[in-house]
Design an enzyme around this catalytic site. Structure first.
Site, PDB file in Angstrom:
ATOM      1  N   GLY A  89       0.820  -1.212   0.000  1.00 19.02           N
ATOM      2  CA  GLY A  89       0.000   0.000   0.000  1.00 19.02           C
ATOM      3  C   GLY A  89       0.846   1.251   0.000  1.00 19.02           C
ATOM      4  N   THR A  90       1.869   1.288  -0.837  1.00 13.96           N
ATOM      5  CA  THR A  90       2.817   2.398  -0.846  1.00 13.96           C
ATOM      6  C   THR A  90       2.163   3.747  -1.131  1.00 13.96           C
ATOM      7  OG1 THR A  90       3.355   1.866  -3.142  1.00 13.96           O
ATOM      8  CG2 THR A  90       4.825   0.998  -1.454  1.00 13.96           C
ATOM      9  N   ARG A  91       1.075   3.761  -1.889  1.00 15.40           N
ATOM     10  CA  ARG A  91       0.412   5.035  -2.186  1.00 15.40           C
ATOM     11  C   ARG A  91      -0.212   5.669  -0.954  1.00 15.40           C
ATOM     12  NH1 ARG A  91      -2.776   3.027  -7.426  1.00 15.40           N
ATOM     13  NH2 ARG A  91      -2.741   1.186  -6.130  1.00 15.40           N
ATOM     14  N   MET A  92      -0.392   4.882   0.110  1.00 10.65           N
ATOM     15  CA  MET A  92      -0.985   5.427   1.335  1.00 10.65           C
ATOM     16  C   MET A  92       0.049   6.168   2.176  1.00 10.65           C
ATOM     17  SD  MET A  92      -3.802   2.646   2.457  1.00 10.65           S
ATOM     18  CE  MET A  92      -4.681   3.798   3.483  1.00 10.65           C
TER      19      MET A  92
END
Length: 187
Positions: free
Chosen positions: A17-20
């Site tokens: 979930g790197t975009r978080m």
């Protein structure tokens, strides 16, 4: 819900979930006072799946701990190599034979049991091999676009691979699939 074919649910919960931009596993972020993953589990429960499989990987121990009171079969994805690879790791947990595999992400807390039930009914009624949930959005930026002819999906084109015309398509991949077990693991 009474079913004709055995239903197996695979929930993808291994990603970072790197975009978080958070140190916490994406599926453990809370929505309405519980992890997103728990909402997904509650949505699939009324479908009475033969087995609910959760793919774990990133922050595996924290995800496992959050699931200790849930009746799920956990499968470890050693390396996060995408959705296809995650589903492939589930093969060991889905018994041989006939059945339908529902694939969905652990970060879809607003998916309703009714939507999943209707999709499953549609899949069985039409004797489909593969069913893809789609939706229409005003701004499809960042999503895979659905190329279709009538009710048939011809392709899903990821944002970075779209041409100018495809970028204007507002029908997107919702990331929820139903696939006949035999077809899924042979493909």
């Amino acid at each position: 819900m009474e079913s004709i074919a055995q239903l197996f649910v695979v929930i993808l919960a291994a990603g970072k979930g790197t975009r978080m931009k958070s140190g916490r596993a994406k599926v453990l972020h809370e929505v309405f006072f519980q992890p997103m993953l728990h909402h997904v589990l509650e949505s699939v429960r009324p479908l009475a799946p033969a087995r609910c499989i959760v793919i774990v990987g990133h922050q595996e121990e924290a995800v496992r701990e959050s699931l200790r009171h849930h009746d799920v079969h956990l499968v470890r994805q050693e390396h996060q190599l995408g959705t296809g690879h995650a589903v492939q790791t589930a093969q060991q947990a889905v018994p041989e034979g006939d059945g339908v595999v529902m694939i969905l992400c652990g970060d879809t807390p607003l998916i309703s049991s009714e939507s999943l039930r209707e999709m499953y009914r549609h899949h069985l009624t039409n004797r489909s091999v593969l069913t893809v949930m789609t939706t229409i959005v005003d701004d499809p930026t960042g999503y895979g676009r659905i190329l279709s002819a009538g009710d048939s999906v011809l392709a899903i084109v990821e944002e970075k691979e779209t041409d100018e015309l495809q970028r204007k398509i507002q029908e997107i991949n919702a990331g929820i699939y139903l696939v006949e077990r035999r077809f899924l693991f042979e493909a």
